[in-house]
Scaffold this motif. Structure first.
Motif, PDB file in Angstrom:
ATOM      1  N   GLU A 310       0.883  -1.361   0.061  1.00 32.93           N
ATOM      2  CA  GLU A 310      -0.071   0.122   0.019  1.00 32.93           C
ATOM      3  C   GLU A 310       0.901   1.382   0.159  1.00 32.93           C
ATOM      4  O   GLU A 310       0.302   2.423  -0.328  1.00 32.93           O
ATOM      5  CB  GLU A 310      -0.794  -0.058   1.232  1.00 32.93           C
ATOM      6  N   ASN A 311       2.225   1.030   0.328  1.00 34.20           N
ATOM      7  CA  ASN A 311       3.092   2.225   0.421  1.00 34.20           C
ATOM      8  C   ASN A 311       3.690   2.455  -1.148  1.00 34.20           C
ATOM      9  O   ASN A 311       4.664   3.309  -1.245  1.00 34.20           O
ATOM     10  CB  ASN A 311       3.986   2.134   1.158  1.00 34.20           C
ATOM     11  N   PHE A 312       3.441   1.796  -1.964  1.00 35.20           N
ATOM     12  CA  PHE A 312       3.946   2.140  -3.396  1.00 35.20           C
ATOM     13  C   PHE A 312       3.943   3.434  -3.800  1.00 35.20           C
ATOM     14  O   PHE A 312       4.963   3.980  -4.068  1.00 35.20           O
ATOM     15  CB  PHE A 312       3.392   1.118  -4.374  1.00 35.20           C
ATOM     16  N   PRO A 313       2.619   3.998  -3.816  1.00 31.53           N
ATOM     17  CA  PRO A 313       2.770   5.652  -4.335  1.00 31.53           C
ATOM     18  C   PRO A 313       3.803   6.279  -3.354  1.00 31.53           C
ATOM     19  O   PRO A 313       4.521   7.129  -4.160  1.00 31.53           O
ATOM     20  CB  PRO A 313       1.132   5.874  -3.869  1.00 31.53           C
ATOM     21  N   HIS A 314       3.965   6.047  -2.256  1.00 31.07           N
ATOM     22  CA  HIS A 314       4.970   6.927  -1.521  1.00 31.07           C
ATOM     23  C   HIS A 314       6.310   6.713  -1.731  1.00 31.07           C
ATOM     24  O   HIS A 314       7.134   7.525  -1.925  1.00 31.07           O
ATOM     25  CB  HIS A 314       4.892   6.657   0.032  1.00 31.07           C
ATOM     26  N   ALA A 315       6.427   5.216  -1.993  1.00 31.43           N
ATOM     27  CA  ALA A 315       7.872   4.916  -2.623  1.00 31.43           C
ATOM     28  C   ALA A 315       8.253   5.644  -3.802  1.00 31.43           C
ATOM     29  O   ALA A 315       9.378   6.094  -4.033  1.00 31.43           O
ATOM     30  CB  ALA A 315       7.933   3.391  -2.659  1.00 31.43           C
ATOM     31  N   VAL A 316       7.207   5.940  -4.710  1.00 33.09           N
ATOM     32  CA  VAL A 316       7.581   6.216  -6.255  1.00 33.09           C
ATOM     33  C   VAL A 316       7.909   7.733  -5.848  1.00 33.09           C
ATOM     34  O   VAL A 316       8.884   8.170  -6.313  1.00 33.09           O
ATOM     35  CB  VAL A 316       6.393   6.027  -7.010  1.00 33.09           C
ATOM     36  N   THR A 317       7.217   8.416  -4.955  1.00 33.91           N
ATOM     37  CA  THR A 317       7.302   9.738  -5.001  1.00 33.91           C
ATOM     38  C   THR A 317       8.794  10.141  -4.102  1.00 33.91           C
ATOM     39  O   THR A 317       9.491  10.678  -4.626  1.00 33.91           O
ATOM     40  CB  THR A 317       6.148  10.165  -3.850  1.00 33.91           C
ATOM     41  N   ARG A 318       9.151   8.958  -3.285  1.00 27.52           N
ATOM     42  CA  ARG A 318      10.301   9.254  -2.455  1.00 27.52           C
ATOM     43  C   ARG A 318      11.373   8.972  -3.628  1.00 27.52           C
ATOM     44  O   ARG A 318      12.434   9.664  -3.374  1.00 27.52           O
ATOM     45  CB  ARG A 318      10.527   8.149  -1.658  1.00 27.52           C
TER      46      ARG A 318
END
Ligand SMILES: NC(=O)c1ccc[n+]([C@@H]2O[C@H](COP(=O)([O-])OP(=O)(O)OC[C@H]3O[C@@H](n4cnc5c(N)ncnc54)[C@H](OP(=O)(O)O)[C@@H]3O)[C@@H](O)[C@H]2O)c1
Length: 333
Positions: A310-318
């Motif tokens: 579920e944290n994939f979108p945060h990871a991409v931003t990071r």
């Protein structure tokens, strides 16, 4: 068998920067396994800048990810069911498994990891994975780097850049790395780079002149934009520019090309783009060298692991914020 499979699917195509509504987390029933395929429990997903390009419509070196389909991603996992001769349950594999908890893929689309190799599993997505192969072929094949050359690499504290700098040193080159921020610059200097330039604080054009008095023989470009123009201005005669990526341009709505390209003409230099997959048949040769450098302590890689699909979108931003040093991974199981 899992009850349900979680997937991050492409919900819409970004215009410019990626936004949270470009993704959707879905749950689906497990697929039926086809003859010749394996079922893989996905454990680590690799965050790669190329993901941004895969989200776009239009012609590229791979077809675009379809809307509603799981996001394409290189990943590592363990086989839980097999209908492929030669690939047994319990074998770890890497491949384009996608951002999902489980993938059913044809055997020829995964690479089995050698059992008993005494390196952390995650290294197969970083220092012994696709980014390292990119560094190897970009530097030695496209860039034709040889002992005594002055090599400059941008994105130097990213996965590809870190490998480029260290293996160039291992081959006897002089290496200047360009990265953003003091911490990243100190990190690459500690790894043995001869000099580091902080593009966020320093005048790259001037500092390249200071650090490369006889010019740049190989420029390994990961970022494009102004830094590419500055490097072009300092090429040595017969220089090679390996066009690996242009991360400064991926989130732009129109790509800006270099204005200093006449430097290629004046210096009888060449600039060549490449895609690592084209060297697939030679991966074993590269992995032999990379493993030897790793074991000899000449090649090191920092990895940053985030948790949860579920944290994939945060990871991409990071990843695009460049907050980490080295490889960014997402552990999803
Ligand atoms: N041609 C191929 O086959 C191939 C294969 C793999 C990768 N690549 C390309 O290689 C490049 C590096 O990939 P990687 O795996 O090393 O990525 P990475 O580990 O995510 O590192 C990327 C680095 O780029 C920098 N960066 C991020 N956004 C930036 C921006 N807007 N402007 C300037 N710098 C930015 C960050 O460092 P700073 O903090 O220093 O900015 C970050 O450390 C990418 O362009 C990628 O597309 C090409």
């Amino acid at each position: 068998l899992r009850q349900t499979v979680q997937n991050i699917v492409l919900a819409s195509r970004p215009h410019g920067h990626i936004t949270a509504d470009n993704w959707r987390l879905t749950e689906t029933a497990p697929e039926a396994l086809q003859e010749g395929s394996v079922r893989v429990r996905v454990q680590y997903v690799s965050l790669d800048p190329a993901m941004r390009g895969w989200m776009n419509e239009g012609k590229s070196y791979l077809p675009p990810v379809q809307l509603g389909a799981p996001m394409r991603a290189l990943a590592l996992g363990c086989i839980t069911e097999t209908k492929a001769p030669g690939l047994s349950v319990g074998t770890y594999v890497t491949g384009g498994l996608g951002v999902r908890t489980e993938a059913c893929v044809p055997a020829q689309e995964v690479a089995a990891l050698v059992p008993g190799a005494d390196v952390p599993l995650t290294h197969h997505l970083s220092v012994l994975g696709m980014p390292a192969l990119t560094a190897y072929f970009g530097l030695f094949e496209v860039g034709q780097a040889k002992k005594g050359d002055t090599v400059v690499v941008s994105g130097a504290a990213g996965t590809v850049g870190l490998v480029v700098g260290q293996i160039a040193k291992a081959r006897g080159c002089r290496v200047v790395g360009i990265a953003g921020g003091l911490q990243k610059c100190q990190h690459i200097e500690n790894l043995g780079f001869d000099a580091a330039i902080d593009y966020k604080k320093e005048d790259v054009l001037q500092r390249l002149g200071d650090h490369c008095p006889t010019g740049i023989d190989v420029y390994f470009d990961n970022v494009g934009g102004d830094v590419l123009d500055a490097a072009l201005a300092h090429l040595a005669r017969n220089a090679r520019v390996a066009l690996c990526g242009a991360i400064t341009q991926y989130n732009e709505t129109s790509v800006r090309g270099p204005s200093n390209y006449l430097s290629l003409l004046i210096n009888r230099a060449r600039m060549q783009g490449f895609i690592v997959f084209d060297y697939m048949e030679r991966y074993p040769e590269a992995l032999e060298h990379l493993t030897a450098w790793l074991k000899a302590g000449k090649l090191k890689m920092q990895e940053h692991v985030m948790q949860g699909i579920e944290n994939f979108p945060h990871a991409v931003t990071r990843m695009f914020e460049g907050k980490h040093i080295g490889k960014l991974l997402l552990k999803i199981d």
